[in-house]
Design a protein around this motif. Structure first.
Motif, PDB file in Angstrom:
ATOM      1  N   ILE A 207       0.890  -1.157   0.000  1.00 30.64           N
ATOM      2  CA  ILE A 207       0.000   0.000   0.000  1.00 30.64           C
ATOM      3  C   ILE A 207       0.929   1.208   0.000  1.00 30.64           C
ATOM      4  O   ILE A 207       1.705   1.400   0.935  1.00 30.64           O
ATOM      5  CB  ILE A 207      -0.929   0.023   1.231  1.00 30.64           C
ATOM      6  CG1 ILE A 207      -1.710  -1.289   1.338  1.00 30.64           C
ATOM      7  CG2 ILE A 207      -1.871   1.217   1.152  1.00 30.64           C
ATOM      8  CD1 ILE A 207      -2.523  -1.431   2.618  1.00 30.64           C
ATOM      9  N   VAL A 208       0.863   1.993  -1.058  1.00 32.99           N
ATOM     10  CA  VAL A 208       1.817   3.084  -1.224  1.00 32.99           C
ATOM     11  C   VAL A 208       1.097   4.409  -1.444  1.00 32.99           C
ATOM     12  O   VAL A 208       0.075   4.460  -2.142  1.00 32.99           O
ATOM     13  CB  VAL A 208       2.809   2.780  -2.380  1.00 32.99           C
ATOM     14  CG1 VAL A 208       2.101   2.677  -3.707  1.00 32.99           C
ATOM     15  CG2 VAL A 208       3.930   3.791  -2.450  1.00 32.99           C
ATOM     16  N   PHE A 209       1.629   5.443  -0.803  1.00 37.98           N
ATOM     17  CA  PHE A 209       1.106   6.798  -0.991  1.00 37.98           C
ATOM     18  C   PHE A 209       2.170   7.643  -1.666  1.00 37.98           C
ATOM     19  O   PHE A 209       3.318   7.698  -1.218  1.00 37.98           O
ATOM     20  CB  PHE A 209       0.698   7.425   0.342  1.00 37.98           C
ATOM     21  CG  PHE A 209       0.225   8.842   0.224  1.00 37.98           C
ATOM     22  CD1 PHE A 209      -0.837   9.166  -0.608  1.00 37.98           C
ATOM     23  CD2 PHE A 209       0.841   9.857   0.937  1.00 37.98           C
ATOM     24  CE1 PHE A 209      -1.279  10.474  -0.734  1.00 37.98           C
ATOM     25  CE2 PHE A 209       0.402  11.174   0.824  1.00 37.98           C
ATOM     26  CZ  PHE A 209      -0.661  11.491  -0.005  1.00 37.98           C
ATOM     27  N   VAL A 210       1.773   8.296  -2.763  1.00 35.82           N
ATOM     28  CA  VAL A 210       2.660   9.117  -3.576  1.00 35.82           C
ATOM     29  C   VAL A 210       2.059  10.520  -3.632  1.00 35.82           C
ATOM     30  O   VAL A 210       0.848  10.658  -3.825  1.00 35.82           O
ATOM     31  CB  VAL A 210       2.744   8.519  -5.007  1.00 35.82           C
ATOM     32  CG1 VAL A 210       3.644   9.340  -5.891  1.00 35.82           C
ATOM     33  CG2 VAL A 210       3.197   7.072  -4.958  1.00 35.82           C
ATOM     34  N   ASN A 211       2.881  11.553  -3.429  1.00 37.34           N
ATOM     35  CA  ASN A 211       2.331  12.901  -3.469  1.00 37.34           C
ATOM     36  C   ASN A 211       1.930  13.302  -4.889  1.00 37.34           C
ATOM     37  O   ASN A 211       2.178  12.569  -5.851  1.00 37.34           O
ATOM     38  CB  ASN A 211       3.281  13.928  -2.827  1.00 37.34           C
ATOM     39  CG  ASN A 211       4.542  14.181  -3.622  1.00 37.34           C
ATOM     40  OD1 ASN A 211       4.632  13.918  -4.825  1.00 37.34           O
ATOM     41  ND2 ASN A 211       5.561  14.707  -2.951  1.00 37.34           N
TER      42      ASN A 211
ATOM     43  N   VAL B 261       5.979   8.979  -0.664  1.00 33.15           N
ATOM     44  CA  VAL B 261       5.787   9.549   0.669  1.00 33.15           C
ATOM     45  C   VAL B 261       5.896   8.449   1.715  1.00 33.15           C
ATOM     46  O   VAL B 261       6.696   8.548   2.637  1.00 33.15           O
ATOM     47  CB  VAL B 261       4.430  10.276   0.799  1.00 33.15           C
ATOM     48  CG1 VAL B 261       4.207  10.775   2.222  1.00 33.15           C
ATOM     49  CG2 VAL B 261       4.337  11.416  -0.207  1.00 33.15           C
ATOM     50  N   ALA B 262       5.094   7.384   1.553  1.00 33.09           N
ATOM     51  CA  ALA B 262       5.087   6.322   2.563  1.00 33.09           C
ATOM     52  C   ALA B 262       4.476   5.054   1.992  1.00 33.09           C
ATOM     53  O   ALA B 262       3.745   5.087   0.999  1.00 33.09           O
ATOM     54  CB  ALA B 262       4.293   6.755   3.793  1.00 33.09           C
ATOM     55  N   SER B 263       4.777   3.942   2.669  1.00 33.76           N
ATOM     56  CA  SER B 263       4.154   2.659   2.345  1.00 33.76           C
ATOM     57  C   SER B 263       4.200   1.799   3.595  1.00 33.76           C
ATOM     58  O   SER B 263       4.877   2.134   4.570  1.00 33.76           O
ATOM     59  CB  SER B 263       4.895   1.951   1.204  1.00 33.76           C
ATOM     60  OG  SER B 263       6.116   1.408   1.671  1.00 33.76           O
ATOM     61  N   ASN B 264       3.513   0.676   3.533  1.00 32.48           N
ATOM     62  CA  ASN B 264       3.710  -0.310   4.581  1.00 32.48           C
ATOM     63  C   ASN B 264       5.128  -0.858   4.414  1.00 32.48           C
ATOM     64  O   ASN B 264       5.677  -0.837   3.320  1.00 32.48           O
ATOM     65  CB  ASN B 264       2.652  -1.420   4.512  1.00 32.48           C
ATOM     66  CG  ASN B 264       2.541  -2.087   3.158  1.00 32.48           C
ATOM     67  OD1 ASN B 264       2.503  -1.421   2.133  1.00 32.48           O
ATOM     68  ND2 ASN B 264       2.484  -3.400   3.149  1.00 32.48           N
ATOM     69  N   THR B 265       5.727  -1.313   5.486  1.00 35.83           N
ATOM     70  CA  THR B 265       7.106  -1.813   5.422  1.00 35.83           C
ATOM     71  C   THR B 265       7.167  -3.328   5.424  1.00 35.83           C
ATOM     72  O   THR B 265       8.221  -3.913   5.191  1.00 35.83           O
ATOM     73  CB  THR B 265       7.942  -1.281   6.604  1.00 35.83           C
ATOM     74  OG1 THR B 265       7.283  -1.640   7.831  1.00 35.83           O
ATOM     75  CG2 THR B 265       8.085   0.241   6.524  1.00 35.83           C
ATOM     76  N   ARG B 266       6.027  -3.950   5.682  1.00 33.24           N
ATOM     77  CA  ARG B 266       5.937  -5.413   5.657  1.00 33.24           C
ATOM     78  C   ARG B 266       4.495  -5.803   5.330  1.00 33.24           C
ATOM     79  O   ARG B 266       3.568  -5.033   5.523  1.00 33.24           O
ATOM     80  CB  ARG B 266       6.390  -6.021   6.989  1.00 33.24           C
ATOM     81  CG  ARG B 266       5.580  -5.592   8.172  1.00 33.24           C
ATOM     82  CD  ARG B 266       6.141  -6.130   9.508  1.00 33.24           C
ATOM     83  NE  ARG B 266       5.409  -5.626  10.639  1.00 33.24           N
ATOM     84  CZ  ARG B 266       5.623  -4.470  11.236  1.00 33.24           C
ATOM     85  NH1 ARG B 266       6.556  -3.669  10.807  1.00 33.24           N
ATOM     86  NH2 ARG B 266       4.901  -4.091  12.267  1.00 33.24           N
ATOM     87  N   SER B 267       4.366  -7.021   4.826  1.00 32.85           N
ATOM     88  CA  SER B 267       3.040  -7.541   4.501  1.00 32.85           C
ATOM     89  C   SER B 267       3.110  -9.053   4.540  1.00 32.85           C
ATOM     90  O   SER B 267       4.169  -9.620   4.826  1.00 32.85           O
ATOM     91  CB  SER B 267       2.603  -7.062   3.113  1.00 32.85           C
ATOM     92  OG  SER B 267       3.330  -7.728   2.110  1.00 32.85           O
TER      93      SER B 267
END
Length: 195
Positions: free
Chosen positions: A82-86, A92-98
């Motif tokens: 799950i990634v957030f891009v400006n 910007v951020a994502s989960n670091t594990r899944s």
């Protein structure tokens, strides 16, 4: 001999009836499978929009946002990334594990999000829509070898993504949220249908 003839006739009738039941079952199984996958697709379509509403996107705190995305990934194990891009196409951020493993977030920082079809289409509000069923506001990619998943996990991954716009409280676009999954979620439906 008459009794044998009647019994044979009844037996052949039962076999014919059984064959018809098997044929009918094979006709209905693909329809059940199609409905099952469509329901999952519908859920994922709406889910990315729901996630994009989280207040964590509206606070300038990437640690809090990362924690939120890790939480979502643990609640939704089908999402590998799950990634957030400006709005400029910058990570910007994502989960670091899944459930798929540890994510190479440093590699994601260098990824060219602004060049991807899903980012451009979402920012341009060219969504994958079906207005008759009320599906609007999410861009859905066809299944493909996903370079983003490959970057995140350092191995080729076949999958797809669901992307939606993230806005601030005033309605200004902050960026794009994308949920990425390998294609196991479709495989699982086939396994259930044909076990």
């Amino acid at each position: 001999i008459v009794t044998c003839g009647i019994n044979l006739y009844q037996f052949l009738g039962l076999i014919d009836k059984s064959i018809q039941q098997v044929k009918e079952s094979y006709k209905s199984e693909p329809q059940r499978l199609q409905r099952s996958i469509a329901a999952e697709l519908n859920t994922r379509y709406r889910e990315v929009q729901t996630l994009a509403q989280d207040a964590a996107f509206r606070v300038d705190d990437t640690t809090k946002l990362t924690t939120t995305l890790i939480k979502y990934a643990s609640l939704h194990p089908n999402y590998d990334l799950i990634v957030f891009v400006n709005s400029k196409g910058e990570f910007v951020a994502s989960n670091t594990r899944s459930s798929a493993g540890t994510i190479a977030t440093a590699a994601l920082s260098d990824f060219k999000f602004g060049d991807t079809q899903w980012f451009k289409a979402t920012m341009d509000e060219k969504f994958t829509e079906d207005r008759q069923t009320g599906l609007t506001g999410t861009f859905v990619e066809d299944a493909h070898w996903d370079p983003l998943l490959e970057t995140a996990f350092h191995k080729p991954q076949f999958g797809n993504g669901f992307s939606a716009i993230v806005k601030d409280y005033k309605g200004q676009v902050l960026g794009v949220l994308s949920t990425r999954s390998n294609f196991k979620w479709v495989d699982d439906h086939f396994k259930i249908a044909y076990q």
